[in-house]
Structures are given as C-alpha cells and as structure tokens.
Design an enzyme around this catalytic site. Structure first.
Site, PDB file in Angstrom:
ATOM      1  N   ASN A 197       0.835  -1.207   0.000  1.00  0.00           N
ATOM      2  CA  ASN A 197       0.000   0.000   0.000  1.00  0.00           C
ATOM      3  C   ASN A 197       0.866   1.252   0.000  1.00  0.00           C
ATOM      4  O   ASN A 197       1.928   1.295   0.624  1.00  0.00           O
ATOM      5  CB  ASN A 197      -0.990  -0.004   1.173  1.00  0.00           C
ATOM      6  CG  ASN A 197      -0.367  -0.144   2.536  1.00  0.00           C
ATOM      7  OD1 ASN A 197       0.654  -0.791   2.702  1.00  0.00           O
ATOM      8  ND2 ASN A 197      -0.977   0.457   3.532  1.00  0.00           N
ATOM      9  N   GLU A 223       0.402   5.251   0.585  1.00  0.00           N
ATOM     10  CA  GLU A 223      -0.539   6.264   1.058  1.00  0.00           C
ATOM     11  C   GLU A 223      -0.165   7.659   0.574  1.00  0.00           C
ATOM     12  O   GLU A 223       0.918   7.881   0.004  1.00  0.00           O
ATOM     13  CB  GLU A 223      -0.603   6.188   2.598  1.00  0.00           C
ATOM     14  CG  GLU A 223      -1.160   4.842   3.037  1.00  0.00           C
ATOM     15  CD  GLU A 223      -1.377   4.713   4.533  1.00  0.00           C
ATOM     16  OE1 GLU A 223      -0.918   5.594   5.309  1.00  0.00           O
ATOM     17  OE2 GLU A 223      -2.019   3.721   4.929  1.00  0.00           O
ATOM     18  N   CYS A 275      -4.235   0.690  -2.280  1.00  0.00           N
ATOM     19  CA  CYS A 275      -4.038  -0.549  -1.518  1.00  0.00           C
ATOM     20  C   CYS A 275      -2.954  -1.423  -2.159  1.00  0.00           C
ATOM     21  O   CYS A 275      -2.682  -1.333  -3.363  1.00  0.00           O
ATOM     22  CB  CYS A 275      -5.325  -1.359  -1.507  1.00  0.00           C
ATOM     23  SG  CYS A 275      -6.666  -0.660  -0.549  1.00  0.00           S
ATOM     24  N   GLU A 278      -3.095  -4.581  -2.854  1.00  0.00           N
ATOM     25  CA  GLU A 278      -3.587  -5.518  -3.861  1.00  0.00           C
ATOM     26  C   GLU A 278      -3.642  -4.866  -5.235  1.00  0.00           C
ATOM     27  O   GLU A 278      -3.260  -5.456  -6.246  1.00  0.00           O
ATOM     28  CB  GLU A 278      -4.996  -6.019  -3.486  1.00  0.00           C
ATOM     29  CG  GLU A 278      -5.058  -6.802  -2.190  1.00  0.00           C
ATOM     30  CD  GLU A 278      -5.274  -5.945  -0.959  1.00  0.00           C
ATOM     31  OE1 GLU A 278      -4.812  -4.780  -0.929  1.00  0.00           O
ATOM     32  OE2 GLU A 278      -5.895  -6.434  -0.011  1.00  0.00           O
ATOM     33  N   CYS A 307     -10.150  -5.126   0.530  1.00  0.00           N
ATOM     34  CA  CYS A 307     -11.286  -4.189   0.610  1.00  0.00           C
ATOM     35  C   CYS A 307     -12.187  -4.376  -0.611  1.00  0.00           C
ATOM     36  O   CYS A 307     -11.824  -5.069  -1.580  1.00  0.00           O
ATOM     37  CB  CYS A 307     -10.787  -2.747   0.714  1.00  0.00           C
ATOM     38  SG  CYS A 307     -10.241  -2.056  -0.862  1.00  0.00           S
ATOM     39  N   CYS A 313     -10.676  -3.420  -4.047  1.00  0.00           N
ATOM     40  CA  CYS A 313      -9.686  -4.408  -4.504  1.00  0.00           C
ATOM     41  C   CYS A 313     -10.373  -5.675  -4.994  1.00  0.00           C
ATOM     42  O   CYS A 313      -9.935  -6.303  -5.962  1.00  0.00           O
ATOM     43  CB  CYS A 313      -8.693  -4.710  -3.392  1.00  0.00           C
ATOM     44  SG  CYS A 313      -7.559  -3.341  -3.079  1.00  0.00           S
TER      45      CYS A 313
HETATM   46  N1  THU Z   1      -5.188  -1.454   2.731  1.00  0.00           N
HETATM   47  C1  THU Z   1      -4.659  -2.275   1.786  1.00  0.00           C
HETATM   48  O1  THU Z   1      -3.565  -2.033   1.276  1.00  0.00           O
HETATM   49  N2  THU Z   1      -5.375  -3.364   1.436  1.00  0.00           N
HETATM   50  C2  THU Z   1      -6.588  -3.705   1.952  1.00  0.00           C
HETATM   51  O2  THU Z   1      -7.195  -4.650   1.499  1.00  0.00           O
HETATM   52  C3  THU Z   1      -7.138  -2.949   3.064  1.00  0.00           C
HETATM   53  C4  THU Z   1      -6.474  -1.663   3.360  1.00  0.00           C
HETATM   54  C5  THU Z   1      -4.430  -0.277   3.121  1.00  0.00           C
HETATM   55  C6  THU Z   1      -5.029   1.029   2.672  1.00  0.00           C
HETATM   56  C7  THU Z   1      -4.424   1.980   3.680  1.00  0.00           C
HETATM   57  O3  THU Z   1      -3.136   2.352   3.220  1.00  0.00           O
HETATM   58  C8  THU Z   1      -4.254   1.138   4.935  1.00  0.00           C
HETATM   59  O4  THU Z   1      -4.314  -0.211   4.517  1.00  0.00           O
HETATM   60  C9  THU Z   1      -5.300   1.383   5.998  1.00  0.00           C
HETATM   61  O5  THU Z   1      -6.579   1.260   5.474  1.00  0.00           O
END
Ligand code: THU
Length: 160
Positions: free
Chosen positions: A61, A63, A72, A74, A111, A114
């Site tokens: 991920n 940000e 994310c 994925e 999520c 994704c």
């Molecule tokens: N996140 C992911 O990378 N994958 C997921 O399936 C759930 C959430 C990340 C997004 C964000 O950077 C952090 O986790 C908190 O939500």
C-alpha cells in the site's frame, strides 16, 4: 418470496499447513509489507501474485496526504503485474499485513474496491485466482476465486 442463498467456501489453516508453492507467494506478500508507505495509518499491507509464467510480483500500500489518492497493496500489485505482463494470467494472490506490533494474527481480507479489481483480473484472463489471506495464527485459502468474496458482483457481462 424466494430466497437466494449464496455460499462461500473458505479453507482455514495455519501457515505451516500451506503447500510449498503457496508459502512462496505468502512469504513474498509478507516481505512486501516492508515496501509499504503507510505513514498515515501505520498499517503496512503486502501483496504478491504468481503469474502463469512463474514470475512473482510484489507490491504494497502506498498512502498519500490526500488520503483517497493512496492505493491498496492488492491494486498496486495487480496493476503493476498486469502492466508489466499483460498476457500472463494471475494464478495466485496472497495478502499479508503488519503494524508496529508485528504481523497481524488474523487473515487480512481485501477491501471492496480491490475485490472488484481482482474480479476484473479474473475476467480479463478467464481464470479464477487462488486467494490466500495470511494471518500469523490463521490463514484463509479461497480456492474458487473472487466470486466467493464478491457475490452478486458487477462485471462486463452486464454491459453487453
Ligand atoms: N489497505 C490495503 O492495502 N489493502 C486492503 O485490502 C485494506 C487496506 C491499506 C489502505 C491503507 O493504506 C491502509 O491499509 C489502511 O486502510
């Protein structure tokens, strides 16, 4: 009124019970958490895919101060894999996460957004993806593809 019952089959196991090929992908996802840029959430997610040609692609991920601009693990992984290897089907996807306290003990599920991208990847290549959700104490293995995690899904079929 009739009822439509949608069933999801998820296998539950511990890491040691995974077969060697799955462990390779899971370990790549665990390693990928170290590339995560999670300065706002502190939630480091790693993903890894194995392509039909055997190549393993990792991602994490990323940000952003403008929160929705982040992505994310994925989707970072799938988009990179699909752009570098546009003709190689994705066979396996593993996901792992870590916080300051260490690896998550429970499986980390993708999520909704994704899941939709995983569905598109399955449709694109015409195969189901084996999805492994890693947790230090328990793992989930979804053998039948994303439809198990995204029932009643919208895909290109409806556009025809
Ligand atoms: N996140 C992911 O990378 N994958 C997921 O399936 C759930 C959430 C990340 C997004 C964000 O950077 C952090 O986790 C908190 O939500």
């Amino acid at each position: 009124m009739k009822e439509l019952v949608l069933q999801t089959k998820v296998k539950v196991c511990v890491y040691d019970e995974l077969d060697a090929a799955d462990k390779v992908v899971v370990d790549a996802a665990r390693e990928a958490t170290s590339g995560s840029y999670a300065v706002y959430s502190g939630f480091h997610v790693g993903a890894a895919v194995r392509l039909a040609n055997g190549v393993i692609v990792k991602g994490s991920n990323q940000e952003n101060a403008a929160y929705p601009s982040g992505l994310c693990a994925e989707r970072t992984t799938l988009f990179w894999a699909n752009s570098q290897y546009p003709t190689e089907p994705v066979q396996v996807l593993a996901i792992a996460a870590r916080t300051g306290k260490g690896e998550l003990e429970v499986p980390i599920p993708p999520c909704g957004a994704c899941r939709q991208v995983i569905l598109e990847t399955e449709k694109r290549f015409g195969n189901t993806i084996r999805i492994i959700l890693y947790g230090a104490k328990q793992c989930y293995v979804v053998e039948d593809g994303i439809k198990a995690l995204l029932p009643l899904s919208f895909d290109a079929d409806f556009l025809e």
